[in-house]
Design a protein around this motif. Sequence first.
Motif, PDB file in Angstrom:
ATOM      1  N   VAL A   1       0.835  -1.203   0.000  1.00 41.77           N
ATOM      2  CA  VAL A   1       0.000   0.000   0.000  1.00 41.77           C
ATOM      3  C   VAL A   1       0.869   1.251   0.000  1.00 41.77           C
ATOM      4  N   ALA A   2       1.883   1.276   0.859  1.00 42.11           N
ATOM      5  CA  ALA A   2       2.767   2.440   0.930  1.00 42.11           C
ATOM      6  C   ALA A   2       3.448   2.683  -0.410  1.00 42.11           C
ATOM      7  N   TRP A   3       3.932   1.606  -1.035  1.00 43.51           N
ATOM      8  CA  TRP A   3       4.591   1.750  -2.335  1.00 43.51           C
ATOM      9  C   TRP A   3       3.618   2.299  -3.373  1.00 43.51           C
ATOM     10  N   ALA A   4       2.413   1.770  -3.394  1.00 44.87           N
ATOM     11  CA  ALA A   4       1.429   2.173  -4.395  1.00 44.87           C
ATOM     12  C   ALA A   4       0.999   3.621  -4.220  1.00 44.87           C
ATOM     13  N   VAL A   5       0.903   4.084  -2.971  1.00 45.99           N
ATOM     14  CA  VAL A   5       0.547   5.482  -2.725  1.00 45.99           C
ATOM     15  C   VAL A   5       1.597   6.404  -3.335  1.00 45.99           C
ATOM     16  N   GLU A   6       2.862   6.057  -3.168  1.00 51.96           N
ATOM     17  CA  GLU A   6       3.901   6.862  -3.813  1.00 51.96           C
ATOM     18  C   GLU A   6       3.818   6.753  -5.332  1.00 51.96           C
ATOM     19  N   ALA A   7       3.696   5.525  -5.824  1.00 56.07           N
ATOM     20  CA  ALA A   7       3.788   5.293  -7.267  1.00 56.07           C
ATOM     21  C   ALA A   7       2.662   5.941  -8.050  1.00 56.07           C
ATOM     22  N   HIS A   8       1.490   6.063  -7.446  1.00 58.76           N
ATOM     23  CA  HIS A   8       0.377   6.631  -8.214  1.00 58.76           C
ATOM     24  C   HIS A   8       0.701   8.046  -8.665  1.00 58.76           C
ATOM     25  N   GLN A   9       1.581   8.736  -7.920  1.00 58.82           N
ATOM     26  CA  GLN A   9       1.922  10.111  -8.276  1.00 58.82           C
ATOM     27  C   GLN A   9       2.542  10.197  -9.661  1.00 58.82           C
ATOM     28  N   TYR A  10       3.394   9.241 -10.000  1.00 53.10           N
ATOM     29  CA  TYR A  10       4.076   9.358 -11.287  1.00 53.10           C
ATOM     30  C   TYR A  10       3.482   8.490 -12.380  1.00 53.10           C
ATOM     31  N   ILE A  11       2.899   7.339 -12.051  1.00 55.64           N
ATOM     32  CA  ILE A  11       2.380   6.503 -13.137  1.00 55.64           C
ATOM     33  C   ILE A  11       1.074   7.056 -13.708  1.00 55.64           C
ATOM     34  N   ARG A  12       0.408   7.945 -12.990  1.00 47.46           N
ATOM     35  CA  ARG A  12      -0.857   8.501 -13.488  1.00 47.46           C
ATOM     36  C   ARG A  12      -0.676   9.311 -14.761  1.00 47.46           C
ATOM     37  N   PHE A  13       0.544   9.806 -15.003  1.00 42.65           N
ATOM     38  CA  PHE A  13       0.783  10.641 -16.182  1.00 42.65           C
ATOM     39  C   PHE A  13       1.043   9.833 -17.453  1.00 42.65           C
ATOM     40  N   TYR A  14       1.056   8.501 -17.332  1.00 42.81           N
ATOM     41  CA  TYR A  14       1.430   7.668 -18.473  1.00 42.81           C
ATOM     42  C   TYR A  14       0.351   6.618 -18.729  1.00 42.81           C
ATOM     43  N   PRO A  15      -0.180   6.585 -19.953  1.00 45.07           N
ATOM     44  CA  PRO A  15      -1.250   5.631 -20.269  1.00 45.07           C
ATOM     45  C   PRO A  15      -0.744   4.192 -20.247  1.00 45.07           C
ATOM     46  N   ASP A  16      -1.664   3.282 -20.034  1.00 42.78           N
ATOM     47  CA  ASP A  16      -1.356   1.853 -20.058  1.00 42.78           C
ATOM     48  C   ASP A  16      -2.485   1.169 -20.818  1.00 42.78           C
ATOM     49  N   GLU A  17      -2.271   0.954 -22.098  1.00 45.46           N
ATOM     50  CA  GLU A  17      -3.312   0.396 -22.957  1.00 45.46           C
ATOM     51  C   GLU A  17      -3.723  -0.995 -22.500  1.00 45.46           C
ATOM     52  N   GLU A  18      -2.748  -1.781 -22.064  1.00 49.03           N
ATOM     53  CA  GLU A  18      -3.040  -3.149 -21.636  1.00 49.03           C
ATOM     54  C   GLU A  18      -4.016  -3.178 -20.465  1.00 49.03           C
ATOM     55  N   MET A  19      -3.877  -2.213 -19.544  1.00 53.68           N
ATOM     56  CA  MET A  19      -4.748  -2.176 -18.376  1.00 53.68           C
ATOM     57  C   MET A  19      -5.954  -1.257 -18.575  1.00 53.68           C
ATOM     58  N   GLY A  20      -6.060  -0.668 -19.745  1.00 52.56           N
ATOM     59  CA  GLY A  20      -7.223   0.162 -20.044  1.00 52.56           C
ATOM     60  C   GLY A  20      -7.175   1.544 -19.429  1.00 52.56           C
ATOM     61  N   TYR A  21      -5.963   2.050 -19.202  1.00 55.79           N
ATOM     62  CA  TYR A  21      -5.825   3.379 -18.604  1.00 55.79           C
ATOM     63  C   TYR A  21      -5.332   4.363 -19.651  1.00 55.79           C
ATOM     64  N   GLU A  22      -6.130   5.377 -19.919  1.00 55.05           N
ATOM     65  CA  GLU A  22      -5.754   6.433 -20.842  1.00 55.05           C
ATOM     66  C   GLU A  22      -5.337   7.677 -20.066  1.00 55.05           C
ATOM     67  N   TYR A  23      -4.530   8.509 -20.708  1.00 53.16           N
ATOM     68  CA  TYR A  23      -4.172   9.778 -20.072  1.00 53.16           C
ATOM     69  C   TYR A  23      -5.458  10.567 -19.849  1.00 53.16           C
ATOM     70  N   PRO A  24      -5.735  10.960 -18.616  1.00 55.18           N
ATOM     71  CA  PRO A  24      -7.024  11.598 -18.320  1.00 55.18           C
ATOM     72  C   PRO A  24      -7.193  12.950 -19.020  1.00 55.18           C
ATOM     73  N   GLU A  25      -8.344  13.126 -19.636  1.00 57.77           N
ATOM     74  CA  GLU A  25      -8.652  14.425 -20.240  1.00 57.77           C
ATOM     75  C   GLU A  25      -8.642  15.524 -19.185  1.00 57.77           C
ATOM     76  N   ALA A  26      -8.976  15.150 -17.955  1.00 58.31           N
ATOM     77  CA  ALA A  26      -8.985  16.141 -16.878  1.00 58.31           C
ATOM     78  C   ALA A  26      -7.610  16.763 -16.681  1.00 58.31           C
ATOM     79  N   TYR A  27      -6.544  15.986 -16.931  1.00 58.41           N
ATOM     80  CA  TYR A  27      -5.200  16.526 -16.732  1.00 58.41           C
ATOM     81  C   TYR A  27      -4.873  17.600 -17.763  1.00 58.41           C
ATOM     82  N   ILE A  28      -5.452  17.483 -18.957  1.00 59.57           N
ATOM     83  CA  ILE A  28      -5.281  18.543 -19.953  1.00 59.57           C
ATOM     84  C   ILE A  28      -5.941  19.820 -19.444  1.00 59.57           C
ATOM     85  N   LYS A  29      -7.095  19.653 -18.829  1.00 60.35           N
ATOM     86  CA  LYS A  29      -7.802  20.801 -18.250  1.00 60.35           C
ATOM     87  C   LYS A  29      -7.027  21.382 -17.074  1.00 60.35           C
ATOM     88  N   TYR A  30      -6.466  20.505 -16.235  1.00 59.67           N
ATOM     89  CA  TYR A  30      -5.777  20.967 -15.029  1.00 59.67           C
ATOM     90  C   TYR A  30      -4.415  21.591 -15.332  1.00 59.67           C
TER      91      TYR A  30
END
Length: 240
Positions: free
Chosen positions: A125-154
């Motif tokens: 859990v501790a590792w994942a809390v840190e990691a979400h900060q940086y992996i959120r900026f990178y899409p992962d097609e295999e897992m179905g994660y796209e770069y969020p449109e909200a980040y373009i807005k933000y």
Amino acid sequence: MARELEAGFEHVPIRSTIYRSGAEDPTTFTHDFDKLVASGNLGLMGPDPRLSEMPEKPTLIDFFKQRMCNTQHLMQSARLALNNGYGEKVAFACLVHDISVTSFISGDHGYWGRQLLEPYVDEEVAWAVEAHQYIRFYPDEEMGYEYPEAYIKYFGEDFVPEPYIREAYERARNHKWYRTGRYITMNDVYAFDPNVRKLEIEEFTDLIGRHFRQPDEGLGFDHSPSAHMWRTIMWPTRAL
């Protein structure tokens, strides 16, 4: 500090440099403590009377209720993870993934969050809390994660993460717990729904009880490596 003096505080709350930096250039202002010394007043060395009094042995739930903002996002994220079938460990990670933003500091919040939580939670859990900060900026097609449109807005269409973020992501990509961090991102940006009924932290009491090691002495008083951080959140305006 002038407002506090005018308000008639017996012991004057002190703003840390980082509270003022940005709005002011820290190389040009006088620290509140120096102003305090010059004024001859007494500095605050305990709880700030403007904030609600914390219990003698505060729990994570106490911090949620008394020292954190925007907790609805965290609770929506946890509930979304449960509804999507990711299991309790991921749901708990979602519940605390932005704990630094909501209680302490926003910049590099994944790193700060990990340090706050590490003595009390599963290592994954501790590792994942840190990691979400940086992996959120990178899409992962295999897992179905796209770069969020909200980040373009933000952050704007031209935003590019700092090199250290990219490097951290590359390391995380091959980590055994990468998927846990990714699951946080998949239940994160979609958990800002103002139309969802208001959630209460007590709804997650059992989840917290199973995944957070509450110290008997209370958070901030157990001499863990992050106890001082919890005390700072509890008493944010102590002079020293």
